[in-house]
Scaffold this active site. Sequence first.
Site, PDB file in Angstrom:
ATOM      1  N   GLU A   1      -0.585   8.504  10.420  1.00  0.00           N
ATOM      2  CA  GLU A   1      -2.016   8.009  11.034  1.00  0.00           C
ATOM      3  C   GLU A   1      -2.697   9.025  11.657  1.00  0.00           C
ATOM      4  OE1 GLU A   1      -0.377   4.633  12.866  1.00  0.00           O
ATOM      5  OE2 GLU A   1      -1.007   3.423  11.350  1.00  0.00           O
TER       6      GLU A   1
ATOM      7  N   TYR B   1      -7.598   7.515 -17.466  1.00  0.00           N
ATOM      8  CA  TYR B   1      -8.624   8.049 -16.766  1.00  0.00           C
ATOM      9  C   TYR B   1      -8.832   9.448 -17.162  1.00  0.00           C
ATOM     10  CZ  TYR B   1      -7.955   4.355 -13.356  1.00  0.00           C
ATOM     11  OH  TYR B   1      -7.824   3.100 -12.866  1.00  0.00           O
TER      12      TYR B   1
ATOM     13  N   ASP C   1      -5.078   2.135   2.098  1.00  0.00           N
ATOM     14  CA  ASP C   1      -5.316   1.515   3.208  1.00  0.00           C
ATOM     15  C   ASP C   1      -5.905   2.403   4.161  1.00  0.00           C
ATOM     16  OD1 ASP C   1      -2.886   2.654   2.901  1.00  0.00           O
ATOM     17  OD2 ASP C   1      -1.909   1.245   4.554  1.00  0.00           O
TER      18      ASP C   1
ATOM     19  N   HIS D   1       0.878  -1.119  -0.197  1.00  0.00           N
ATOM     20  CA  HIS D   1       0.028  -0.012  -0.015  1.00  0.00           C
ATOM     21  C   HIS D   1       1.194   1.089  -0.075  1.00  0.00           C
ATOM     22  CE1 HIS D   1      -4.089  -1.102   0.114  1.00  0.00           C
ATOM     23  NE2 HIS D   1      -3.998  -1.948   0.873  1.00  0.00           N
TER      24      HIS D   1
END
Length: 392
Positions: free
Chosen positions: A370, A296, A105, A100
């Site tokens: 985090e 894209y 994640d 990841h």
Amino acid sequence: MNELHQRVLELLPRCVEDRRWLHRHAELSFEEHETSDYLQAALRGIGGLDISRPTPTSVMAVLRTGRPGRCLAIRADIDALPIQEENELEFRSCRAGVMHACGHDGHAAILLNAVRLLAERRERLCGELRFIFQHAEETPPGGAVEVIRAGVLEGVDEVFGLHLTSTLPTGDFGVCGGVLTSATDRFEIEITGKGGHSSMPQECVDPIVTGAQIILALQTVLSRSLRPSDAAVLSVCQANAGSAYNIIPGGMHLTGSVRSYDERVRATAERRIREISEGVAAGMGASVQVDYVRGYDSIYNDPALTDWARGLIARTFGEGAVCELSPIAPGDDFCYYDQVCPGFFLELGAANPEKGSDAPHHNARYRLDEDALAYGMEYTVALLSERCRPTE
Ligand code: NI
């Protein structure tokens, strides 16, 4: 301290735990079996949600409040990349060569825990909320077109998404109305000449000399065929030919990418790449086959929704949290959602150099901060709670 902020901080350790499990069990695009099973089981544990699998490795949870209101969808991508992780973390990827390295994640963990918080507050919500855990963002044509074809946006009024980014510090919310990301295209140029002995070029058509001139001439697409104010990038990134020092090869293959923010620019680049390649090759007596593969499209942030989201962020996190962005280069298949209904896609800061969280995305040492998960959860819950209100 407000009640939502308090609950977010209480739930943060659980969100971190989810994110670390997902990080450890990183899976490539279209192979997110354990990831989607984990998410499905966690969503089941919350209760009161209709859970479905739009495709084998994607998951959707629907929260129906039973009260009239908007139908809102929010999407998190869940796939990882073919990179060998170089971080020394106890939760480093357990799969060799899969990591990841783009923060998906974190996206999945943020959305999963936002669902937990929204389910707690369901008595205060209206309308319908759809939570889409989408597979295969990293590999065009991508998972978005598949889940949309499966019907996840049917009846949806507005759609939202976010991407964690190491280009902004944690706590910054990157906002940009209108075009947000580039359209990401690829081109392949197959040059066919005539091979032979290096000492007898008069008997050959040298594809390397032809290819070299094509590479240089392509540099004029941006400088001569587009307006000075147009933004685009054209790079030739692979040039393959030859097998020995004394053999003129029979062919050469070039591969490159074009990134643009406007359909006119995109179409011009495609046309000029063909014209230049064919013209130069003809002049050199070689033949050429050009494949231009559209990737894209650009993400388009609805201007009115963007203004509203800007206000929400300022009310929730303070004026200083809003960071005005110019369009960015990385592409994302969220573009296909906002072609179905109005959408808003946010860039959420997750860089903290003091924690070593500032490596670029798609790097073997990419590490998200985090603490950004808490901002993501609070933003998501505040956004959907306020936006779902019935319009009088
Ligand atoms: Ni990504």
